[in-house]
Design a protein around this motif. Structure first.
Motif, PDB file in Angstrom:
ATOM      1  N   VAL A 100       0.835  -1.204   0.000  1.00  0.00           N
ATOM      2  CA  VAL A 100       0.000   0.000   0.000  1.00  0.00           C
ATOM      3  C   VAL A 100       0.872   1.256   0.000  1.00  0.00           C
ATOM      4  CG1 VAL A 100      -1.684   1.333   1.352  1.00  0.00           C
ATOM      5  CG2 VAL A 100      -1.974  -1.140   1.090  1.00  0.00           C
ATOM      6  N   VAL A 101       1.898   1.285   0.834  1.00  0.00           N
ATOM      7  CA  VAL A 101       2.782   2.458   0.900  1.00  0.00           C
ATOM      8  C   VAL A 101       3.511   2.648  -0.430  1.00  0.00           C
ATOM      9  CG1 VAL A 101       4.806   3.452   2.038  1.00  0.00           C
ATOM     10  CG2 VAL A 101       3.035   2.334   3.402  1.00  0.00           C
ATOM     11  N   ALA A 102       3.988   1.557  -1.023  1.00  0.00           N
ATOM     12  CA  ALA A 102       4.679   1.658  -2.320  1.00  0.00           C
ATOM     13  C   ALA A 102       3.733   2.187  -3.393  1.00  0.00           C
ATOM     14  CB  ALA A 102       5.246   0.304  -2.726  1.00  0.00           C
ATOM     15  N   ALA A 103       2.506   1.716  -3.408  1.00  0.00           N
ATOM     16  CA  ALA A 103       1.528   2.176  -4.404  1.00  0.00           C
ATOM     17  C   ALA A 103       1.208   3.655  -4.207  1.00  0.00           C
ATOM     18  CB  ALA A 103       0.259   1.333  -4.322  1.00  0.00           C
ATOM     19  N   GLN A 104       1.039   4.082  -2.958  1.00  0.00           N
ATOM     20  CA  GLN A 104       0.772   5.497  -2.686  1.00  0.00           C
ATOM     21  C   GLN A 104       1.959   6.361  -3.102  1.00  0.00           C
ATOM     22  OE1 GLN A 104      -0.108   5.194   1.511  1.00  0.00           O
ATOM     23  NE2 GLN A 104      -2.324   5.148   1.150  1.00  0.00           N
ATOM     24  N   ALA A 105       3.165   5.908  -2.784  1.00  0.00           N
ATOM     25  CA  ALA A 105       4.361   6.665  -3.160  1.00  0.00           C
ATOM     26  C   ALA A 105       4.467   6.772  -4.682  1.00  0.00           C
ATOM     27  CB  ALA A 105       5.615   6.017  -2.575  1.00  0.00           C
ATOM     28  N   ALA A 106       4.132   5.700  -5.383  1.00  0.00           N
ATOM     29  CA  ALA A 106       4.186   5.718  -6.850  1.00  0.00           C
ATOM     30  C   ALA A 106       3.151   6.691  -7.412  1.00  0.00           C
ATOM     31  CB  ALA A 106       3.963   4.313  -7.401  1.00  0.00           C
ATOM     32  N   PHE A 161      13.466  -2.783   4.145  1.00  0.00           N
ATOM     33  CA  PHE A 161      14.470  -1.800   4.558  1.00  0.00           C
ATOM     34  C   PHE A 161      14.965  -2.040   5.985  1.00  0.00           C
ATOM     35  CE2 PHE A 161      12.203   0.145   1.077  1.00  0.00           C
ATOM     36  CZ  PHE A 161      13.225   0.667   0.319  1.00  0.00           C
ATOM     37  N   ARG A 162      15.129  -3.297   6.362  1.00  0.00           N
ATOM     38  CA  ARG A 162      15.582  -3.631   7.719  1.00  0.00           C
ATOM     39  C   ARG A 162      17.079  -3.432   7.912  1.00  0.00           C
ATOM     40  NH1 ARG A 162      11.850  -8.883   8.373  1.00  0.00           N
ATOM     41  NH2 ARG A 162       9.935  -7.742   8.823  1.00  0.00           N
ATOM     42  N   ARG A 163      17.837  -3.278   6.846  1.00  0.00           N
ATOM     43  CA  ARG A 163      19.295  -3.124   6.951  1.00  0.00           C
ATOM     44  C   ARG A 163      19.704  -1.751   7.467  1.00  0.00           C
ATOM     45  NH1 ARG A 163      18.490  -5.031   2.246  1.00  0.00           N
ATOM     46  NH2 ARG A 163      19.105  -3.123   1.212  1.00  0.00           N
ATOM     47  N   GLY A 164      18.795  -0.848   7.597  1.00  0.00           N
ATOM     48  CA  GLY A 164      19.154   0.484   8.080  1.00  0.00           C
ATOM     49  C   GLY A 164      19.164   1.504   6.964  1.00  0.00           C
ATOM     50  N   GLY A 165      19.507   2.715   7.322  1.00  0.00           N
ATOM     51  CA  GLY A 165      19.537   3.796   6.347  1.00  0.00           C
ATOM     52  C   GLY A 165      18.256   4.627   6.365  1.00  0.00           C
ATOM     53  N   TYR A 166      17.158   4.002   6.761  1.00  0.00           N
ATOM     54  CA  TYR A 166      15.868   4.692   6.827  1.00  0.00           C
ATOM     55  C   TYR A 166      15.231   4.393   8.175  1.00  0.00           C
ATOM     56  CZ  TYR A 166      16.728   4.859   1.847  1.00  0.00           C
ATOM     57  OH  TYR A 166      17.308   5.079   0.634  1.00  0.00           O
ATOM     58  N   ALA A 167      14.408   5.298   8.659  1.00  0.00           N
ATOM     59  CA  ALA A 167      13.774   5.137   9.964  1.00  0.00           C
ATOM     60  C   ALA A 167      12.875   3.904  10.018  1.00  0.00           C
ATOM     61  CB  ALA A 167      12.975   6.389  10.325  1.00  0.00           C
ATOM     62  N   ASP A 168      12.208   3.621   8.895  1.00  0.00           N
ATOM     63  CA  ASP A 168      11.306   2.479   8.839  1.00  0.00           C
ATOM     64  C   ASP A 168      11.016   2.134   7.379  1.00  0.00           C
ATOM     65  OD1 ASP A 168       9.398   4.418   7.989  1.00  0.00           O
ATOM     66  OD2 ASP A 168       8.630   4.653  10.028  1.00  0.00           O
ATOM     67  N   THR A 169      10.216   1.107   7.184  1.00  0.00           N
ATOM     68  CA  THR A 169       9.892   0.659   5.825  1.00  0.00           C
ATOM     69  C   THR A 169       9.182   1.749   5.034  1.00  0.00           C
ATOM     70  OG1 THR A 169       9.748  -1.635   6.565  1.00  0.00           O
ATOM     71  CG2 THR A 169       8.651  -1.106   4.498  1.00  0.00           C
ATOM     72  N   ALA A 170       8.268   2.462   5.663  1.00  0.00           N
ATOM     73  CA  ALA A 170       7.526   3.505   4.949  1.00  0.00           C
ATOM     74  C   ALA A 170       8.466   4.592   4.444  1.00  0.00           C
ATOM     75  CB  ALA A 170       6.450   4.104   5.853  1.00  0.00           C
ATOM     76  N   GLU A 171       9.429   5.024   5.271  1.00  0.00           N
ATOM     77  CA  GLU A 171      10.373   6.048   4.817  1.00  0.00           C
ATOM     78  C   GLU A 171      11.220   5.528   3.663  1.00  0.00           C
ATOM     79  OE1 GLU A 171      14.423   8.035   6.344  1.00  0.00           O
ATOM     80  OE2 GLU A 171      12.740   8.288   7.737  1.00  0.00           O
ATOM     81  N   GLY A 172      11.650   4.283   3.761  1.00  0.00           N
ATOM     82  CA  GLY A 172      12.432   3.696   2.675  1.00  0.00           C
ATOM     83  C   GLY A 172      11.651   3.658   1.373  1.00  0.00           C
ATOM     84  N   LEU A 173      10.407   3.230   1.423  1.00  0.00           N
ATOM     85  CA  LEU A 173       9.579   3.160   0.217  1.00  0.00           C
ATOM     86  C   LEU A 173       9.295   4.549  -0.340  1.00  0.00           C
ATOM     87  CD1 LEU A 173       7.147   0.353   1.366  1.00  0.00           C
ATOM     88  CD2 LEU A 173       8.801   0.191  -0.517  1.00  0.00           C
TER      89      LEU A 173
END
Length: 180
Positions: free
Chosen positions: A5-11, A80-92
């Motif tokens: 859902v987050v990926a679709a919204q971001a797209a 996005f569990r490897r880090g770099g982003y606060a959470d999956t939503a931020e990564g997407l």
């Protein structure tokens, strides 16, 4: 399911913003010679577990002629569990617009130089979600050697430098406007 859902919204938000900025939409895969094109003309976004990367745009097919205009799909990290982003939503919300902009670029010319492709994709993602800090996180890699030409990356791993070349489209859009 939440990541989908987050990926679709971001797209959707990214494609709307790119249209507002006056860019062509990515080419569709309806004319693909492949046996399956996701069963629709929609841009295909695949969420998967990358070993190291966060995302990638890939060609599905290209139109004959020059410039080479290509349609494609994007691959994006699923959690996005490897880090770099606060959470999956931020990564997407960071990676989906960046990779979709590569498909916008490919609708014009799939052969653009890598520094421009990555720098302008970083800039474009920032236009969609200005509050996210991905672009800023790479800028120190450019400013370590600000005399280096944008199109001459340092030796070794150059990904951070390529993303940091976003400083040029940032300058252009702030000095003139996004239309430039």
């Amino acid at each position: 399911p939440d990541a989908v859902v987050v990926a679709a919204q971001a797209a959707d938000e990214a494609l709307d913003k790119f249209e507002q900025l006056g860019y062509r939409p990515p080419l569709g895969d309806g004319d693909s010679p492949c046996a399956s094109n996701g069963d629709s003309d929609a841009i295909d976004i695949y969420l998967l577990n990358f070993a190291a990367a966060d995302g990638q745009a890939a060609f599905d097919h290209c139109q004959p002629g020059l410039p080479q205009r290509c349609a494609g799909f994007i691959l994006v990290e699923n959690d996005f569990r490897r880090g770099g982003y606060a959470d999956t939503a931020e990564g997407l919300r960071t990676v989906v617009p960046h990779e979709l902009f590569h498909l916008v670029q490919d609708a014009y010319d799939a052969g653009v130089e890598r520094w421009w492709a990555e720098g302008s994709a970083q800039w474009a993602a920032k236009q969609v979600y200005p509050e996210l800090q991905d672009l800023e996180r790479f800028l120190p890699d450019y400013f370590e050697a600000p005399w280096r030409p944008l199109n001459v990356p340092p030796s070794g791993v150059v990904t951070n430098f390529l993303y940091a070349t976003a400083i040029w489209p940032v300058f252009l859009s702030e000095r003139f406007d996004a239309g430039v």
